[in-house]
Design an enzyme around this catalytic site. Sequence first.
Site, mmCIF file in Angstrom:
data_model
loop_
_atom_site.group_PDB
_atom_site.id
_atom_site.type_symbol
_atom_site.label_atom_id
_atom_site.label_comp_id
_atom_site.label_asym_id
_atom_site.label_seq_id
_atom_site.Cartn_x
_atom_site.Cartn_y
_atom_site.Cartn_z
ATOM 1 N N LEU A 1 -1.106 10.051 0.247
ATOM 2 C CA LEU A 1 0.480 10.851 1.140
ATOM 3 C C LEU A 1 1.361 10.236 1.150
ATOM 4 O O LEU A 1 2.542 10.530 1.507
ATOM 5 C CB LEU A 1 -0.100 11.370 2.618
ATOM 6 C CG LEU A 1 -1.775 12.406 3.191
ATOM 7 C CD1 LEU A 1 -1.079 12.354 4.276
ATOM 8 C CD2 LEU A 1 -1.178 13.083 1.788
ATOM 9 N N CYS A 2 1.597 8.670 0.106
ATOM 10 C CA CYS A 2 2.417 8.494 0.200
ATOM 11 C C CYS A 2 3.663 8.362 -1.754
ATOM 12 O O CYS A 2 2.462 8.426 -2.360
ATOM 13 C CB CYS A 2 2.728 6.639 0.201
ATOM 14 S SG CYS A 2 3.869 5.615 -0.676
ATOM 15 N N HIS A 3 4.516 9.449 -1.296
ATOM 16 C CA HIS A 3 5.175 9.406 -2.350
ATOM 17 C C HIS A 3 5.264 8.508 -3.613
ATOM 18 O O HIS A 3 5.617 7.806 -3.866
ATOM 19 C CB HIS A 3 6.283 10.423 -2.147
ATOM 20 C CG HIS A 3 6.540 11.774 -1.333
ATOM 21 N ND1 HIS A 3 6.457 11.348 -0.219
ATOM 22 C CD2 HIS A 3 6.435 12.579 -1.443
ATOM 23 C CE1 HIS A 3 6.379 12.799 0.665
ATOM 24 N NE2 HIS A 3 6.645 13.203 -0.999
ATOM 25 N N MET B 1 7.633 0.778 2.218
ATOM 26 C CA MET B 1 5.895 1.053 2.060
ATOM 27 C C MET B 1 5.313 0.418 0.938
ATOM 28 O O MET B 1 4.696 -0.818 1.038
ATOM 29 C CB MET B 1 5.414 1.867 2.147
ATOM 30 C CG MET B 1 5.308 3.330 3.146
ATOM 31 S SD MET B 1 4.709 1.989 5.059
ATOM 32 C CE MET B 1 3.495 2.264 4.348
ATOM 33 N N GLU B 2 6.548 0.039 -0.143
ATOM 34 C CA GLU B 2 6.570 -0.697 -1.895
ATOM 35 C C GLU B 2 7.081 -2.034 -0.803
ATOM 36 O O GLU B 2 6.281 -2.699 -1.429
ATOM 37 C CB GLU B 2 7.939 0.306 -2.304
ATOM 38 C CG GLU B 2 6.869 1.004 -2.801
ATOM 39 C CD GLU B 2 7.080 2.408 -1.932
ATOM 40 O OE1 GLU B 2 6.513 3.561 -2.816
ATOM 41 O OE2 GLU B 2 7.503 2.455 -1.491
ATOM 42 N N ASP C 1 -6.925 -15.247 -1.047
ATOM 43 C CA ASP C 1 -7.758 -15.290 -2.060
ATOM 44 C C ASP C 1 -7.964 -16.900 -3.416
ATOM 45 O O ASP C 1 -9.541 -17.183 -3.811
ATOM 46 C CB ASP C 1 -7.790 -13.342 -2.342
ATOM 47 C CG ASP C 1 -8.765 -13.922 -3.978
ATOM 48 O OD1 ASP C 1 -9.994 -13.690 -4.089
ATOM 49 O OD2 ASP C 1 -8.588 -13.838 -5.122
#
Length: 145
Positions: free
Chosen positions: A61-63, A99-100, A114
């Site tokens: 749901l993130c644009h 969010m980015e 990692d």
Amino acid sequence: MVDVGGKPVSERVARASGTVTMKPATLRLIREGNIKKGDVLHTARIAGIMAAKRTADLIPLCHPLPIDKIGLDLKINESDSTIEIVASVKTRGVTGVEMEALSAVSVAALTIYDMAKAVDREMRISDIRLLEKRGGTRGDYLAEE
């Protein structure tokens, strides 16, 4: 998804940060470029940038947003055996890029883990948070230190 079609276009900026804590010997290997998988800092920077660009594919749901600029800084701190990650993302659009920026930090931290896990499985990823947000109808945000 939330309807953002009626919101005005404006410049949006977000900064986020996080920390990877490790053994001093691991940090030394990273700094000296002696991790077998390659250049950890360079690879983490690229991974973080790629994550910011693909955030809408990762977060439901993130644009999807056109991103104007992504900056990712990785700072080695010898005294507490950490790498601090700070991401800055900028766009001109109708929704923010928090969010980015958070995705960039998270994936950069995971990449460090990692690449160095063969020598240090005790590494800790911590303190991922939004530092600053500018633009939009809700106004600016600046985290308290």
